[in-house]
Design a protein around this motif. Structure first.
Motif, mmCIF file in Angstrom:
data_model
loop_
_atom_site.group_PDB
_atom_site.id
_atom_site.type_symbol
_atom_site.label_atom_id
_atom_site.label_comp_id
_atom_site.label_asym_id
_atom_site.label_seq_id
_atom_site.Cartn_x
_atom_site.Cartn_y
_atom_site.Cartn_z
ATOM 1 N N GLN A 183 0.825 -1.205 0.000
ATOM 2 C CA GLN A 183 0.000 0.000 0.000
ATOM 3 C C GLN A 183 0.861 1.257 0.000
ATOM 4 O O GLN A 183 2.001 1.257 0.463
ATOM 5 C CB GLN A 183 -0.911 0.020 1.232
ATOM 6 C CG GLN A 183 -1.854 -1.166 1.333
ATOM 7 C CD GLN A 183 -2.720 -1.110 2.579
ATOM 8 O OE1 GLN A 183 -2.641 -0.188 3.376
ATOM 9 N NE2 GLN A 183 -3.573 -2.118 2.752
ATOM 10 N N GLY A 207 -4.493 1.612 -2.458
ATOM 11 C CA GLY A 207 -4.004 2.923 -2.066
ATOM 12 C C GLY A 207 -2.688 3.318 -2.695
ATOM 13 O O GLY A 207 -1.946 4.133 -2.141
ATOM 14 N N SER A 231 -9.008 1.356 -4.467
ATOM 15 C CA SER A 231 -8.675 2.746 -4.111
ATOM 16 C C SER A 231 -7.286 3.150 -4.592
ATOM 17 O O SER A 231 -6.563 3.890 -3.916
ATOM 18 C CB SER A 231 -8.787 2.943 -2.592
ATOM 19 O OG SER A 231 -10.091 2.627 -2.140
#
Length: 404
Positions: A183, A207, A231
Motif C-alpha cells: 500500500q 491505495g 482505491s
C-alpha cells in the motif's frame, strides 16, 4: 551560572556530533579485493567505493553504509546467492552492474534504502522488497530478468524514472513491476516494455499511485489490478500496443482511472469480475478493438469525460454490467460508438448525455434498452483527438510527446 552550564552543555553536544561526523570514512575497493571484507570493516555512515572491474561475490549488508560504484563495476554473484541483501535500514546502493543466476539482484528486507543508477539483469527478480518500507528505487535499468521489481507487503516506497524492459525469462507469470499486499507506493515516470504478462501488476494492493508511466507491448496487459486492489489512482499513463488490454481491472473497486491513453490494444480499458464503483474520467481510447469494455458483473461504475475514437466499439457494456453511469463522453468514428446489453445503465445524468459522431434526436444504445435522452452534438471537423499526440507528459495532463 545557569547560562554558563547551558553553554557548556551545548559545547559538549557539539563536540560529540563533530566526533561522529569525523568518524565517517571512505574505503576503496580495487579489482581482486573483496567488497564484502570492506563492508565488514566499515562503520555505520562509511562510504565503500568500488572501482570498475568484475567482482564475483554475493554481498550481505547489515549496517548503514553507502556502497558506491565508480566506472560501473560488475557484481556477478553467479549461482551462490542473491547479489546483494540489505538487512539494515538507510543503505545506499548506486553505480553498479548487477547479475546473478536464478536468484535476486537486490533483496531488501529493511527500510529507508536508496537503490539508484544501477543496471540489473539476468536475475530471478531484479529487485525484491519483503516488508521493506519507504525505500527509493530511482533511475535504474532493470532488464532481462524473470521479474523486474517485486514489492511484497511493502508500503510507501517510490519507483521512479526506471527503464524496465524484457523481463520475461523462463516464467509464465512474469512482469515488470509486481505489487502484492502493498500500500501507499508511488510508481511514476517509468518506461516499461515487453515484460511478459504485464508491465505493472497489482494484486491485493490498495491505495497506490501509478502515474505517468509508459507501458507497451506486453503479452496480456499494460497495467493490471486484481484480487481486491482497491482505491488506487491510475493517472496519465500510456498503455498501448498490448495484446489484450491497456488497463485491466479484475475484482477491484473504488479506483480512479484518469487521463490515461490506450491505443492499439484488443481492449483499451477493461473492467471485469465485479470491478465496481470505479471512476473512469478523461481517458483517451483510440484504435482498440473495444475502447471501454465492461463485462462479468462490472457494475455501478461512473464513466465520464472520456474520448473513444476509431475503435471497433467505443463503449461496450455486456449483459451482466448494470447500474453504470455513462455521460459527457466523446464517441467519434467508432465502428459502433456505443453498445449496451446490460440493465439499468444510464447514458445521461439527467441533463447531460454523451457526444456522438452519429447523433440522432434521441440516441438508442444498440444491444438493449439503453437510451441517451440528452445526446450532445459532436463538433464538426476531425475531432478532439486530432491534435493530441500519443504519450502523456507530466501528471498535469501535458500531452507533449509522441512515439509514433
Amino acid at each position: 551560572m545557569k547560562n554558563k552550564v547551558i553553554a557548556l552543555a551545548v559545547l559538549f553536544a557539539g563536540s560529540i556530533l563533530l566526533a561522529n561526523l569525523g568518524h565517517a570514512a571512505l574505503i576503496s575497493v580495487e579489482p581482486g579485493e573483496s567488497i564484502q571484507a570492506a563492508l565488514n570493516a566499515a562503520q555505520p555512515g562509511d562510504i565503500v567505493q568500488v572501482e570498475g572491474g568484475v567482482y564475483h561475490e554475493s554481498l550481505d549488508i547489515n549496517r548503514q553504509v553507502v556502497l558506491q560504484g565508480r566506472g560501473r563495476p560488475l557484481l556477478d554473484a553467479g549461482a551462490s546467492g542473491n547479489a546483494i541483501t540489505l538487512r539494515a535500514d538507510d543503505i545506499t546502493i548506486s553505480g553498479f552492474n548487477i547479475r546473478t543466476t536464478r536468484r535476486i539482484g537486490i533483496h531488501a528486507i529493511s527500510s529507508g534504502n536508496t537503490i539508484a543508477n544501477s543496471s540489473i539483469s539476468g536475475c530471478l527478480d531484479g529487485i525484491r522488497l519483503d516488508g521493506g518500507h519507504s525505500n527509493s528505487i530511482v533511475k535504474n535499468e532493470i532488464n532481462n530478468n524473470t521479474n523486474g521489481i517485486i514489492l511484497y507487503r511493502s508500503n510507501d516506497n517510490l519507483i521512479e524514472e526506471c527503464d524496465i524492459r524484457d523481463n520475461n525469462i523462463n516464467e509464465e507469470s512474469d512482469c515488470g513491476i509486481y505489487l502484492i499486499y502493498s500500500q501507499g507506493n508511488v510508481i511514476q515516470n517509468n518506461q516499461l516494455r515487453n515484460n511478459g504478462d504485464t508491465s505493472i501488476s497489482l494484486r491485493s494492493a490498495s491505495g497506490n499511485s501509478i502515474l505517468n508511466n509508459t507501458v507497451l507491448k506486453n503479452d496480456w496487459y499494460g497495467i493490471s489490478l486484481s484480487e481486491f486492489s482497491n482505491s488506487n489512482r491510475i493517472a496519465y499513463n500510456n498503455a498501448s500496443n498490448n495484446k489484450d488490454s491497456g488497463i485491466y481491472l479484475d475484482g477491484s473497486r473504488d479506483n480512479h482511472l484518469l487521463g490515461n491513453w490506450a491505443a492499439d490494444n484488443s481492449k483499451g480499458i477493461y473492467l471485469s469480475y465485479d470491478s465496481n464503483d470505479n471512476l473512469l474520467e478523461g481517458n483517451h481510447l483510440r484504435q482498440n478493438g473495444k475502447g471501454l469494455y465492461l463485462a462479468n458483473h462490472a457494475s455501478n461504475n461512473t464513466i465520464v469525460g472520456n474520448t473513444a475514437q476509431e475503435n471497433g466499439y467505443g463503449i461496450y457494456l455486456t449483459f451482466s454490467s448494470r447500474w453504470d453511469l455513462v455521460y459527457a463522453n466523446h464517441l467519434i468514428d467508432n465502428g459502433c460508438n456505443a453498445y449496451d446489453r446490460g440493465e439499468n445503465n444510464r447514458w445521461d445524468n439527467g441533463s447531460l448525455g454523451n457526444y456522438y459522431s452519429d447523433l440522432g434526436r434521441r440516441f438508442y444504445i444498440p444491444g438493449g434498452p439503453g437510451i441517451d435522452n440528452h445526446p450532445q452534438a459532436e463538433a464538426s471537423g476531425p475531432g478532439p483527438l486530432a491534435d493530441l499526440p500519443i504519450l502523456p507528459g507530466e501528471r498535469t495532463g501535458d500531452w507533449s510527446r509522441s512515439p509514433f
